[in-house]
Scaffold this motif. Structure first.
Motif, PDB file in Angstrom:
ATOM      1  N   THR A   1       6.722  -8.351  -2.112  1.00 37.64           N
ATOM      2  CA  THR A   1       5.726  -8.086  -0.919  1.00 37.64           C
ATOM      3  C   THR A   1       5.502  -9.910  -0.040  1.00 37.64           C
ATOM      4  O   THR A   1       5.656  -9.433   1.246  1.00 37.64           O
TER       5      THR A   1
ATOM      6  N   LYS B   1       3.865  -0.154 -14.504  1.00 39.30           N
ATOM      7  CA  LYS B   1       3.710  -1.641 -13.689  1.00 39.30           C
ATOM      8  C   LYS B   1       3.783  -2.917 -14.809  1.00 39.30           C
ATOM      9  O   LYS B   1       3.142  -2.544 -15.419  1.00 39.30           O
TER      10      LYS B   1
ATOM     11  N   ASP C   1       1.159  -1.401  -0.043  1.00 42.32           N
ATOM     12  CA  ASP C   1      -0.062  -0.175   0.108  1.00 42.32           C
ATOM     13  C   ASP C   1       0.773   0.829  -0.103  1.00 42.32           C
ATOM     14  O   ASP C   1       1.261   1.481   1.313  1.00 42.32           O
ATOM     15  N   ARG C   2       0.846   2.035  -0.897  1.00 42.32           N
ATOM     16  CA  ARG C   2       2.243   3.176  -1.371  1.00 42.32           C
ATOM     17  C   ARG C   2       1.312   4.163  -0.374  1.00 42.32           C
ATOM     18  O   ARG C   2       2.500   4.951   0.428  1.00 42.32           O
TER      19      ARG C   2
ATOM     20  N   PRO D   1       4.596   6.864  -8.573  1.00 43.13           N
ATOM     21  CA  PRO D   1       3.844   6.816  -9.563  1.00 43.13           C
ATOM     22  C   PRO D   1       2.806   7.914 -10.052  1.00 43.13           C
ATOM     23  O   PRO D   1       1.643   8.399 -10.783  1.00 43.13           O
TER      24      PRO D   1
ATOM     25  N   HIS E   1      10.623  -0.554  -5.965  1.00 44.57           N
ATOM     26  CA  HIS E   1       9.437  -1.256  -6.829  1.00 44.57           C
ATOM     27  C   HIS E   1       8.929  -2.015  -5.338  1.00 44.57           C
ATOM     28  O   HIS E   1       8.863  -3.334  -5.087  1.00 44.57           O
ATOM     29  N   PRO E   2       8.465  -1.073  -5.691  1.00 44.39           N
ATOM     30  CA  PRO E   2       6.082  -1.249  -4.691  1.00 44.39           C
ATOM     31  C   PRO E   2       5.282  -2.299  -5.374  1.00 44.39           C
ATOM     32  O   PRO E   2       4.290  -3.085  -4.447  1.00 44.39           O
ATOM     33  N   ASP E   3       5.642  -2.674  -6.682  1.00 46.31           N
ATOM     34  CA  ASP E   3       4.801  -3.391  -7.062  1.00 46.31           C
ATOM     35  C   ASP E   3       5.325  -5.008  -7.357  1.00 46.31           C
ATOM     36  O   ASP E   3       4.896  -5.382  -8.321  1.00 46.31           O
ATOM     37  N   ASP E   4       6.519  -5.510  -7.417  1.00 44.93           N
ATOM     38  CA  ASP E   4       7.647  -6.286  -6.750  1.00 44.93           C
ATOM     39  C   ASP E   4       7.188  -7.601  -6.353  1.00 44.93           C
ATOM     40  O   ASP E   4       7.005  -7.215  -4.975  1.00 44.93           O
ATOM     41  N   PRO E   5       6.448  -8.184  -6.571  1.00 41.29           N
ATOM     42  CA  PRO E   5       5.321  -9.692  -5.680  1.00 41.29           C
ATOM     43  C   PRO E   5       5.783 -10.163  -5.387  1.00 41.29           C
ATOM     44  O   PRO E   5       5.753 -10.895  -3.913  1.00 41.29           O
TER      45      PRO E   5
ATOM     46  N   SER F   1       6.113  -6.657 -14.508  1.00 38.92           N
ATOM     47  CA  SER F   1       7.317  -7.855 -13.855  1.00 38.92           C
ATOM     48  C   SER F   1       8.631  -7.160 -14.068  1.00 38.92           C
ATOM     49  O   SER F   1       9.663  -7.216 -14.720  1.00 38.92           O
TER      50      SER F   1
END
Length: 298
Positions: A201, A102, A2-3, A92, A194-198, A104
């Motif tokens: 996370t 966004k 959650d940014r 963003p 890299h907040p969207d790196d699964p 990979s």
């Protein structure tokens, strides 16, 4: 991740560490309900309205300018790493910076020249990637820490080693708290980029569940870039070691670095490393990286 929450907690923890007196402000009368600066005091120091700063701290960053971010960074006395982290967190939705698409992340690959460099060094050296993944290491690095190349690919990660491996606590001894804090601060910096790196996370979630210390340190929202410094160890085979380190950026991949640890010449640590190299019996052959990190040209 959650940014908005990351932005809120980062700014909240930064202002909590500065008192009005340190900021050159005269505290108003009455009891203060928050440690450090209030939001209106940060707004005053940054030269923006209170409403504007409150929206920023709540993660509503659409249209915020670099000028405002710089002013907030100065008001909160952010260092260069913290300032860069603030810009990463707001990127963003920042009009002044191109939004990050966004997508990979491409697998990181270790160049064959780096493998040869590792083999040529007679001191411990690692290639570290994003998420503190250990992409490669030479024989003395594996002898010093652990043989990462013998671990399952998922466990070739320095943060997992520090927090989940009892041998790491033994190796660092009374320096473990510092090593743990530095590891978390490094991960926080990656999380901002890299907040969207699964996989990142997943790693943070796993360590938060399995380690109370990690969860506590993560809430501090400290960020760190390690360039040079020293590390202390108590190795079970050769005893106390003090090593200076340098972290060198790898050209072509900003999330990859070569970390080299060196002893003071003719010191007890230099002698201990020599003994360790003789005792380990680990062949000085090219380390085997995970499939996803192996350069096809190698």
């Amino acid at each position: 991740m959650d940014r908005s929450s990351e932005i809120r907690e980062f700014l909240r923890t930064r202002r909590a560490r500065i008192t009005p007196g340190q900021a050159g402000l005269t505290p108003h009368g009455g009891a203060r309900r928050v440690p450090g600066l209030r939001r209106e005091e940060v707004a005053q120091l940054a030269g923006v309205s209170v409403d504007y700063y409150v929206r920023l701290e709540r993660g509503r960053t659409r249209g915020v300018s670099e000028t405002v971010l710089d002013a907030v960074a100065r008001a909160l006395r952010l260092d260069a790493t913290e300032r860069a982290h603030l810009f990463d967190l707001t990127r963003p939705a920042t009009g002044a910076v191109h939004p990050r698409r966004k997508r990979s992340l491409a697998p990181q690959r270790v160049h064959p020249v780096l493998y040869r460099t590792l083999d040529a060094l007679d001191v411990p050296a690692l290639v570290m990637g994003r998420r503190t993944d250990v992409l490669a290491g030479n024989r003395l690095a594996h002898a010093l820490y652990t043989d990462f190349q013998e671990r399952p690919h998922r466990e070739r990660n320095f943060a997992r080693y520090v927090f989940l491996d009892d041998d790491a606590r033994t190796l660092y001894g009374d320096a473990w708290d510092r090593a743990a804090a530095e590891c978390v601060a490094t991960l926080h910096r990656y999380a901002g980029r890299h907040p969207d790196d699964p996989r990142l996370t997943e790693l943070i979630g796993e360590l938060s569940v399995l380690s109370d210390t990690f969860r506590r340190l993560w809430a501090h929202h400290d960020v760190l870039v390690q360039t040079t410094g020293n590390k202390r160890f108590h190795h079970p085979l050769v005893g106390d070691l003090t090593l200076d380190y340098v972290s060198l950026a790898v050209e072509g991949d900003p999330d990859q670095s070569l970390i080299v640890l060196t002893p003071e010449p003719a010191s007890p640590t230099a002698e201990a490393l020599s003994v360790l190299a003789g005792w380990t019996g680990i062949p000085a052959s090219r380390p085997q990286a995970p499939e996803e990190t192996r350069d096809p040209a190698g």
